[in-house]
Design a protein around this motif. Structure first.
Motif, PDB file in Angstrom:
ATOM      1  N   LYS A 135       0.858  -1.151   0.034  1.00 38.16           N
ATOM      2  CA  LYS A 135       0.054   0.025  -0.052  1.00 38.16           C
ATOM      3  C   LYS A 135       0.783   1.324   0.091  1.00 38.16           C
ATOM      4  O   LYS A 135       0.419   2.311  -0.766  1.00 38.16           O
ATOM      5  CB  LYS A 135      -1.013   0.042   1.228  1.00 38.16           C
ATOM      6  CG  LYS A 135      -2.166  -0.883   1.125  1.00 38.16           C
ATOM      7  CD  LYS A 135      -2.732  -1.094   2.221  1.00 38.16           C
ATOM      8  CE  LYS A 135      -3.799  -2.316   2.530  1.00 38.16           C
ATOM      9  NZ  LYS A 135      -4.464  -2.561   3.592  1.00 38.16           N
ATOM     10  N   VAL A 136       1.878   1.199   0.837  1.00 36.46           N
ATOM     11  CA  VAL A 136       2.761   2.239   0.795  1.00 36.46           C
ATOM     12  C   VAL A 136       3.522   2.628  -0.632  1.00 36.46           C
ATOM     13  O   VAL A 136       3.646   3.688  -1.214  1.00 36.46           O
ATOM     14  CB  VAL A 136       3.958   2.335   1.890  1.00 36.46           C
ATOM     15  CG1 VAL A 136       4.824   3.417   2.127  1.00 36.46           C
ATOM     16  CG2 VAL A 136       3.079   2.138   3.278  1.00 36.46           C
ATOM     17  N   ARG A 137       3.917   1.313  -1.112  1.00 33.86           N
ATOM     18  CA  ARG A 137       4.433   1.521  -2.300  1.00 33.86           C
ATOM     19  C   ARG A 137       3.536   1.995  -3.404  1.00 33.86           C
ATOM     20  O   ARG A 137       4.193   2.856  -4.342  1.00 33.86           O
ATOM     21  CB  ARG A 137       5.000   0.191  -2.754  1.00 33.86           C
ATOM     22  CG  ARG A 137       6.094   0.140  -4.111  1.00 33.86           C
ATOM     23  CD  ARG A 137       6.324  -1.406  -4.609  1.00 33.86           C
ATOM     24  NE  ARG A 137       7.056  -1.346  -5.718  1.00 33.86           N
ATOM     25  CZ  ARG A 137       6.412  -1.370  -6.970  1.00 33.86           C
ATOM     26  NH1 ARG A 137       5.154  -1.633  -7.156  1.00 33.86           N
ATOM     27  NH2 ARG A 137       7.175  -1.231  -8.183  1.00 33.86           N
ATOM     28  N   GLN A 138       2.203   1.856  -3.285  1.00 36.99           N
ATOM     29  CA  GLN A 138       1.527   2.119  -4.636  1.00 36.99           C
ATOM     30  C   GLN A 138       1.263   3.813  -4.369  1.00 36.99           C
ATOM     31  O   GLN A 138       1.273   4.486  -5.196  1.00 36.99           O
ATOM     32  CB  GLN A 138       0.050   1.665  -4.304  1.00 36.99           C
ATOM     33  CG  GLN A 138       0.123  -0.002  -4.796  1.00 36.99           C
ATOM     34  CD  GLN A 138       0.381   0.233  -6.254  1.00 36.99           C
ATOM     35  OE1 GLN A 138       1.504  -0.497  -6.742  1.00 36.99           O
ATOM     36  NE2 GLN A 138      -0.296   0.577  -6.950  1.00 36.99           N
ATOM     37  N   GLN A 139       1.335   4.129  -2.847  1.00 34.61           N
ATOM     38  CA  GLN A 139       1.307   5.487  -2.726  1.00 34.61           C
ATOM     39  C   GLN A 139       2.668   6.407  -3.136  1.00 34.61           C
ATOM     40  O   GLN A 139       2.496   7.475  -3.987  1.00 34.61           O
ATOM     41  CB  GLN A 139       1.156   6.110  -1.280  1.00 34.61           C
ATOM     42  CG  GLN A 139       0.977   7.452  -0.930  1.00 34.61           C
ATOM     43  CD  GLN A 139      -0.506   8.102  -1.537  1.00 34.61           C
ATOM     44  OE1 GLN A 139      -1.284   7.378  -1.528  1.00 34.61           O
ATOM     45  NE2 GLN A 139      -0.203   9.116  -2.250  1.00 34.61           N
ATOM     46  N   VAL A 140       3.724   5.646  -3.066  1.00 29.87           N
ATOM     47  CA  VAL A 140       5.128   6.258  -3.698  1.00 29.87           C
ATOM     48  C   VAL A 140       4.856   6.393  -5.174  1.00 29.87           C
ATOM     49  O   VAL A 140       5.151   7.573  -5.606  1.00 29.87           O
ATOM     50  CB  VAL A 140       6.359   5.432  -3.077  1.00 29.87           C
ATOM     51  CG1 VAL A 140       7.464   5.616  -4.072  1.00 29.87           C
ATOM     52  CG2 VAL A 140       6.560   5.375  -1.865  1.00 29.87           C
ATOM     53  N   LEU A 141       4.376   5.253  -5.874  1.00 32.39           N
ATOM     54  CA  LEU A 141       4.378   5.324  -7.138  1.00 32.39           C
ATOM     55  C   LEU A 141       3.229   6.408  -7.592  1.00 32.39           C
ATOM     56  O   LEU A 141       3.719   7.121  -8.657  1.00 32.39           O
ATOM     57  CB  LEU A 141       3.958   4.098  -7.913  1.00 32.39           C
ATOM     58  CG  LEU A 141       4.758   2.842  -7.479  1.00 32.39           C
ATOM     59  CD1 LEU A 141       4.262   1.385  -8.012  1.00 32.39           C
ATOM     60  CD2 LEU A 141       6.245   3.177  -8.245  1.00 32.39           C
ATOM     61  N   HIS A 142       2.327   6.749  -6.878  1.00 34.98           N
ATOM     62  CA  HIS A 142       1.565   7.704  -7.203  1.00 34.98           C
ATOM     63  C   HIS A 142       2.185   9.263  -7.122  1.00 34.98           C
ATOM     64  O   HIS A 142       2.000  10.101  -8.041  1.00 34.98           O
ATOM     65  CB  HIS A 142       0.103   7.812  -6.235  1.00 34.98           C
ATOM     66  CG  HIS A 142      -0.772   9.080  -6.347  1.00 34.98           C
ATOM     67  ND1 HIS A 142      -1.688   9.143  -7.353  1.00 34.98           N
ATOM     68  CD2 HIS A 142      -0.933   9.937  -5.544  1.00 34.98           C
ATOM     69  CE1 HIS A 142      -2.331  10.403  -7.300  1.00 34.98           C
ATOM     70  NE2 HIS A 142      -1.585  10.748  -6.099  1.00 34.98           N
ATOM     71  N   TYR A 143       2.993   9.266  -5.902  1.00 37.60           N
ATOM     72  CA  TYR A 143       3.660  10.380  -5.764  1.00 37.60           C
ATOM     73  C   TYR A 143       4.852  10.814  -6.929  1.00 37.60           C
ATOM     74  O   TYR A 143       5.001  11.910  -7.538  1.00 37.60           O
ATOM     75  CB  TYR A 143       4.701  10.437  -4.534  1.00 37.60           C
ATOM     76  CG  TYR A 143       3.703  10.683  -3.174  1.00 37.60           C
ATOM     77  CD1 TYR A 143       2.278  11.324  -3.518  1.00 37.60           C
ATOM     78  CD2 TYR A 143       3.962  10.330  -2.004  1.00 37.60           C
ATOM     79  CE1 TYR A 143       1.575  11.837  -2.191  1.00 37.60           C
ATOM     80  CE2 TYR A 143       3.165  10.401  -1.005  1.00 37.60           C
ATOM     81  CZ  TYR A 143       1.840  11.109  -1.057  1.00 37.60           C
ATOM     82  OH  TYR A 143       1.373  11.340   0.023  1.00 37.60           O
ATOM     83  N   LEU A 144       5.528   9.638  -7.489  1.00 42.81           N
ATOM     84  CA  LEU A 144       6.308   9.682  -8.413  1.00 42.81           C
ATOM     85  C   LEU A 144       5.942  10.016  -9.752  1.00 42.81           C
ATOM     86  O   LEU A 144       6.210  10.789 -10.754  1.00 42.81           O
ATOM     87  CB  LEU A 144       7.084   8.347  -8.778  1.00 42.81           C
ATOM     88  CG  LEU A 144       8.222   7.959  -7.530  1.00 42.81           C
ATOM     89  CD1 LEU A 144       8.757   6.821  -7.757  1.00 42.81           C
ATOM     90  CD2 LEU A 144       9.311   9.219  -7.515  1.00 42.81           C
ATOM     91  N   ASN A 145       4.688   9.777  -9.845  1.00 43.79           N
ATOM     92  CA  ASN A 145       3.772  10.205 -11.173  1.00 43.79           C
ATOM     93  C   ASN A 145       3.388  11.765 -10.945  1.00 43.79           C
ATOM     94  O   ASN A 145       2.099  12.053 -11.667  1.00 43.79           O
ATOM     95  CB  ASN A 145       2.447   9.280 -11.263  1.00 43.79           C
ATOM     96  CG  ASN A 145       1.920   9.252 -12.690  1.00 43.79           C
ATOM     97  OD1 ASN A 145       2.794   9.591 -13.864  1.00 43.79           O
ATOM     98  ND2 ASN A 145       0.628   9.143 -12.758  1.00 43.79           N
ATOM     99  N   PRO A 167      18.019  11.043  -9.795  1.00 45.62           N
ATOM    100  CA  PRO A 167      16.492  11.143  -9.780  1.00 45.62           C
ATOM    101  C   PRO A 167      15.917   9.778  -9.625  1.00 45.62           C
ATOM    102  O   PRO A 167      16.413   8.621 -10.317  1.00 45.62           O
ATOM    103  CB  PRO A 167      16.208  11.679 -11.253  1.00 45.62           C
ATOM    104  CG  PRO A 167      17.365  12.384 -11.703  1.00 45.62           C
ATOM    105  CD  PRO A 167      18.605  11.597 -11.284  1.00 45.62           C
ATOM    106  N   LEU A 168      14.709  10.059  -8.841  1.00 43.87           N
ATOM    107  CA  LEU A 168      13.961   8.689  -8.334  1.00 43.87           C
ATOM    108  C   LEU A 168      13.193   8.076  -9.469  1.00 43.87           C
ATOM    109  O   LEU A 168      12.536   8.974 -10.238  1.00 43.87           O
ATOM    110  CB  LEU A 168      13.439   8.666  -7.183  1.00 43.87           C
ATOM    111  CG  LEU A 168      14.121   9.209  -5.816  1.00 43.87           C
ATOM    112  CD1 LEU A 168      13.376   9.726  -4.635  1.00 43.87           C
ATOM    113  CD2 LEU A 168      15.330   8.100  -5.604  1.00 43.87           C
ATOM    114  N   SER A 169      13.259   6.725  -9.676  1.00 47.79           N
ATOM    115  CA  SER A 169      12.089   6.056 -10.628  1.00 47.79           C
ATOM    116  C   SER A 169      11.368   5.141  -9.774  1.00 47.79           C
ATOM    117  O   SER A 169      11.780   4.602  -8.671  1.00 47.79           O
ATOM    118  CB  SER A 169      12.887   5.676 -11.722  1.00 47.79           C
ATOM    119  OG  SER A 169      13.792   4.507 -11.439  1.00 47.79           O
TER     120      SER A 169
END
Length: 177
Positions: A135-145, A167-169
């Motif tokens: 769940k935390v990772r999904q939120q990270v990916l949302h932030y990265l988008n 830069p983060l990916s």
């Protein structure tokens, strides 16, 4: 490069003390956020025991707290300490997804190992760490988008420059096993 909390204090305060009247402060056993008052002119993010991870976690809460919340001690958030039952733990994890996602972004920004905190060592419920990490990772990916909270994005850039992190990916945030 080693991860010294003094560097984090310096970088944070250089970035936000003047612009947002907020300072990062080493504390004792318990972390706390304290808004400015008559006894202290700056808002203070107080992290526990000199732990680098504690500082990142407390900063993450600050990064998502809105202007009104930043005028309240501990942002006015609900917190039930260690010892939660299954329902209480579910509420805790729901509230913690966004700040822990920001914490993971900031950790990655300085090459520091992140792991979620379920924070319920003496509860009668064993948290599902893998599910929570997803769940935390999904939120990270949302932030990265393109949805990273502004202050988190600013600090991420400062940390990446200091620690020499590219830069983060999405690849920087592996799926938990």
């Amino acid at each position: 490069m080693p991860h010294d909390y003094n560097d984090l204090i310096t970088l944070f305060n250089r970035t936000f003390l003047t612009s947002l009247n907020t300072e990062l402060v080493l504390g004792g056993d318990e972390p706390v956020y304290l808004p400015a008052d008559t006894g202290h002119p700056h808002h203070r993010i107080v992290f526990a025991r000199g732990y680098f991870a504690s500082a990142l976690h407390e900063i993450a809460h600050w990064c998502i707290a809105g202007p009104e919340r930043r005028l309240l001690e501990d942002y006015g958030y609900w917190y039930l300490p260690d010892g939660r039952d299954a329902d209480q733990q579910a509420v805790f994890e729901q509230v913690e997804v966004k700040p822990q996602a920001v914490e993971w972004l900031l950790s990655a920004s300085c090459g520091f190992r992140f792991q979620v905190s379920c924070d319920n060592l003496s509860g009668d419920h064993e948290p599902d760490r893998v599910a929570f990490t997803r769940k935390v990772r999904q939120q990270v990916l949302h932030y990265l988008n393109g949805n990273t909270p502004e202050r988190a994005g600013i600090l991420s850039e400062v940390l990446r420059q200091h620690y020499g992190v590219q830069p983060l990916s999405a690849d920087d945030f592996p799926e938990p096993l």
